[in-house]
Design a protein around this motif. Structure first.
Motif, PDB file in Angstrom:
ATOM      1  N   UNK A   1      22.509  14.922-127.107  1.00 23.69           N
ATOM      2  CA  UNK A   1      21.906  14.679-128.496  1.00 23.69           C
ATOM      3  C   UNK A   1      21.884  15.858-129.470  1.00 23.69           C
ATOM      4  N   UNK A   2      22.181  16.949-128.786  1.00 22.63           N
ATOM      5  CA  UNK A   2      22.402  18.187-129.425  1.00 22.63           C
ATOM      6  C   UNK A   2      23.791  18.396-130.248  1.00 22.63           C
ATOM      7  N   UNK A   3      24.694  17.620-129.595  1.00 17.31           N
ATOM      8  CA  UNK A   3      26.154  17.680-130.179  1.00 17.31           C
ATOM      9  C   UNK A   3      26.587  16.434-131.076  1.00 17.31           C
ATOM     10  N   UNK A   4      26.034  15.330-130.795  1.00 16.27           N
ATOM     11  CA  UNK A   4      26.354  14.039-131.195  1.00 16.27           C
ATOM     12  C   UNK A   4      25.045  13.432-131.858  1.00 16.27           C
ATOM     13  N   UNK A   5      25.337  12.534-133.106  1.00 20.93           N
ATOM     14  CA  UNK A   5      24.329  12.036-133.754  1.00 20.93           C
ATOM     15  C   UNK A   5      24.929  10.490-134.039  1.00 20.93           C
ATOM     16  N   UNK A   6      24.105   9.493-133.733  1.00 22.70           N
ATOM     17  CA  UNK A   6      24.347   8.017-134.275  1.00 22.70           C
ATOM     18  C   UNK A   6      23.603   7.999-135.955  1.00 22.70           C
ATOM     19  N   UNK A   7      24.502   7.601-136.708  1.00 22.56           N
ATOM     20  CA  UNK A   7      23.592   7.298-138.103  1.00 22.56           C
ATOM     21  C   UNK A   7      24.511   6.209-138.732  1.00 22.56           C
ATOM     22  N   UNK A   8      24.129   5.214-139.289  1.00 22.08           N
ATOM     23  CA  UNK A   8      24.601   3.871-140.046  1.00 22.08           C
ATOM     24  C   UNK A   8      25.749   3.250-139.029  1.00 22.08           C
TER      25      UNK A   8
ATOM     26  N   UNK B   1      27.567   4.906-136.945  1.00 22.68           N
ATOM     27  CA  UNK B   1      28.933   5.760-136.591  1.00 22.68           C
ATOM     28  C   UNK B   1      28.405   6.912-135.742  1.00 22.68           C
ATOM     29  N   UNK B   2      29.216   7.553-135.148  1.00 15.39           N
ATOM     30  CA  UNK B   2      28.865   8.735-134.422  1.00 15.39           C
ATOM     31  C   UNK B   2      29.317   9.902-134.999  1.00 15.39           C
ATOM     32  N   UNK B   3      28.621  10.971-135.051  1.00 16.64           N
ATOM     33  CA  UNK B   3      28.844  12.032-136.017  1.00 16.64           C
ATOM     34  C   UNK B   3      28.698  13.297-135.176  1.00 16.64           C
ATOM     35  N   UNK B   4      29.138  14.454-135.534  1.00 13.66           N
ATOM     36  CA  UNK B   4      28.841  15.832-134.828  1.00 13.66           C
ATOM     37  C   UNK B   4      27.521  16.385-135.498  1.00 13.66           C
ATOM     38  N   UNK B   5      26.597  16.792-134.678  1.00 10.92           N
ATOM     39  CA  UNK B   5      25.513  17.498-135.430  1.00 10.92           C
ATOM     40  C   UNK B   5      26.034  18.974-135.790  1.00 10.92           C
ATOM     41  N   UNK B   6      25.859  19.434-137.072  1.00  9.20           N
ATOM     42  CA  UNK B   6      26.282  20.728-137.545  1.00  9.20           C
ATOM     43  C   UNK B   6      25.237  21.616-137.664  1.00  9.20           C
TER      44      UNK B   6
END
Length: 68
Positions: A54-61, A63-68
């Motif tokens: 969860x510190x690297x990837x996030x799921x929103x809408x 879609x999988x995105x990177x946590x920056x």
């Protein structure tokens, strides 16, 4: 490479959020990660990895995105 590295590579190379199915397809097409049993990576497997980091990837809408 490890599957989490393959997911990270896929997201960075596309420079956008992706669905788990799209990530799995890209990993299999480019042979970024080979399972020990030789079967293709599944979207469920990608989702499981996303949940473990969860510190690297996030799921929103959806879609999988990177946590920056």
């Amino acid at each position: 490479m490890k599957i989490e590295e393959a997911i990270l590579y896929s997201l960075v190379s596309q420079n956008r959020g992706m669905r788990t199915e799209q990530i799995a397809e890209m990993i299999n097409r480019q042979r970024l990660h080979i399972r020990k049993d030789g079967k293709p990576v599944t979207s469920k497997q990608v989702y499981a990895v996303i949940c473990r980091y969860p510190d690297t990837f996030v799921k929103a809408e959806g879609r999988i995105m990177l946590v920056i």
